[in-house]
Design a protein around this motif. Structure first.
Motif, short mmCIF file in Angstrom:
data_model
loop_
_atom_site.label_atom_id
_atom_site.label_comp_id
_atom_site.label_asym_id
_atom_site.label_seq_id
_atom_site.Cartn_x
_atom_site.Cartn_y
_atom_site.Cartn_z
N CYS A 50 -11.42 -31.91 -36.03
CA CYS A 50 -11.41 -30.53 -36.51
C CYS A 50 -11.54 -30.51 -38.03
CB CYS A 50 -10.14 -29.81 -36.06
SG CYS A 50 -8.61 -30.46 -36.80
N ASP A 51 -11.94 -29.36 -38.56
CA ASP A 51 -12.05 -29.23 -40.01
C ASP A 51 -10.67 -29.01 -40.62
OD1 ASP A 51 -11.38 -26.50 -39.72
OD2 ASP A 51 -13.47 -25.85 -39.77
N ASN A 52 -10.63 -28.77 -41.90
CA ASN A 52 -9.35 -28.64 -42.60
C ASN A 52 -8.56 -27.40 -42.17
OD1 ASN A 52 -7.85 -30.11 -44.73
ND2 ASN A 52 -7.90 -28.16 -45.81
N ASN A 53 -9.23 -26.50 -41.45
CA ASN A 53 -8.57 -25.30 -40.93
C ASN A 53 -8.20 -25.44 -39.46
OD1 ASN A 53 -8.90 -23.89 -43.41
ND2 ASN A 53 -11.02 -23.43 -42.86
N GLY A 54 -8.42 -26.63 -38.89
CA GLY A 54 -8.06 -26.87 -37.50
C GLY A 54 -9.10 -26.41 -36.50
N VAL A 55 -10.36 -26.28 -36.91
CA VAL A 55 -11.41 -25.77 -36.04
C VAL A 55 -12.41 -26.88 -35.70
CG1 VAL A 55 -13.22 -24.03 -35.72
CG2 VAL A 55 -11.19 -23.50 -37.10
N SER A 74 -14.90 -22.98 -32.15
CA SER A 74 -15.46 -22.36 -33.34
C SER A 74 -15.90 -20.92 -33.10
CB SER A 74 -16.64 -23.18 -33.87
OG SER A 74 -17.65 -23.30 -32.88
N LYS A 78 -12.86 -18.75 -33.57
CA LYS A 78 -12.32 -18.98 -34.91
C LYS A 78 -13.42 -19.04 -35.96
CE LYS A 78 -8.68 -21.90 -32.90
NZ LYS A 78 -8.13 -23.28 -32.86
N LYS A 128 -12.70 -18.72 -39.60
CA LYS A 128 -11.91 -19.77 -40.23
C LYS A 128 -12.68 -21.08 -40.39
CE LYS A 128 -7.42 -18.13 -38.50
NZ LYS A 128 -6.21 -18.52 -37.74
N GLN A 129 -13.76 -21.24 -39.66
CA GLN A 129 -14.49 -22.51 -39.64
C GLN A 129 -15.11 -22.85 -40.99
OE1 GLN A 129 -17.87 -22.61 -37.00
NE2 GLN A 129 -17.91 -24.85 -36.92
N ASP A 130 -14.97 -24.12 -41.39
CA ASP A 130 -15.59 -24.62 -42.61
C ASP A 130 -17.03 -25.00 -42.27
OD1 ASP A 130 -16.43 -25.87 -44.90
OD2 ASP A 130 -14.75 -27.27 -45.03
N TYR A 141 -3.05 -29.25 -35.66
CA TYR A 141 -3.25 -27.89 -35.17
C TYR A 141 -2.26 -27.69 -34.04
CZ TYR A 141 -6.32 -30.35 -31.83
OH TYR A 141 -6.83 -31.22 -30.90
#
Length: 212
Positions: free
Chosen positions: A88-93, A100, A103, A106-108, A135
């Protein structure tokens, strides 16, 4: 910012150092692939997950060089193995429509989320990614798959040594305690880095021998 082309030539400098092997190595435990292996692979699937298609904007997160070797049960390197990672990315996605999609705000978009590397003569692999984040329900981890021609795909997960949430993670605790240490990697400061980069070594031992 490190140039992308330069990064792809740094493998020999960042790989874990080979050690002395016992006659039979402890095999890396298998782990679940999970629900979020990308259902649609990105156009860019190289080993630099921080920049997509040579864009100038990098993904958010603690820059980490994840390296290691793919070995057989006797400690011999396995070349031409396809190593894949996803996280997952830094936002947990995750890079998966089931995650994704809901979310998307929120996705990077600058995080590749998935990468591939073909091992060389010493079985080495290298990725530039971010330090994994937690997450809900999971401790920080990176999914890793190894593909060999004519063999069943091997899937496991790499965890952060010393991470407090490891003790509550059901997937990690699903394997016997003596084997859990084989899935832990130390995320250490990269020597000489002025921007807080990290390095982590994670060797994978497969249950095959040179005669297999």
């Amino acid at each position: 910012m490190m140039q992308r082309r330069s990064f792809l030539t740094l493998g020999s400098l960042l790989l874990t150092t080979p050690g002395a092997f016992a006659q039979e190595l402890s095999r890396t435990p298998k782990q679940t692939e999970g629900p979020f292996y990308p259902d649609k692979l990105p156009l860019d699937t190289d080993n630099d997950l921080l920049q997509v298609n040579d864009t100038l904007t990098s993904a958010v997160g603690a820059v980490t060089y994840l390296s290691g070797r793919i070995l057989d049960s006797r400690g011999n390197p396995i070349r031409n193995a396809t190593v894949e990672i996803w996280q997952c990315d830094n936002n947990g996605v995750y890079l998966h429509t089931a995650d994704s999609g809901p979310k998307k705000d929120k996705q990077d978009k600058n995080f590749q989320g998935f990468g591939r590397f073909i091992t060389g003569s010493t079985g080495e692999y290298l990725f530039r990614t971010i330090k994994p984040v937690p997450y809900p329900g999971r401790t920080p981890h990176i999914h890793v798959a190894v593909k060999l021609k004519g063999k069943e795909k091997f899937v496991t997960q790499c965890y952060i040594a010393g991470e407090a949430q490891n003790e509550k993670d059901g997937v990690l605790k699903g394997i016997v305690e003596a084997q859990r240490k084989l899935l832990l990697a130390e995320f250490k400061p990269l020597k000489g880095s002025k921007i807080g980069e990290l390095t982590a070594g994670f060797d994978i031992v497969l249950g095959i021998t040179p005669d297999a």
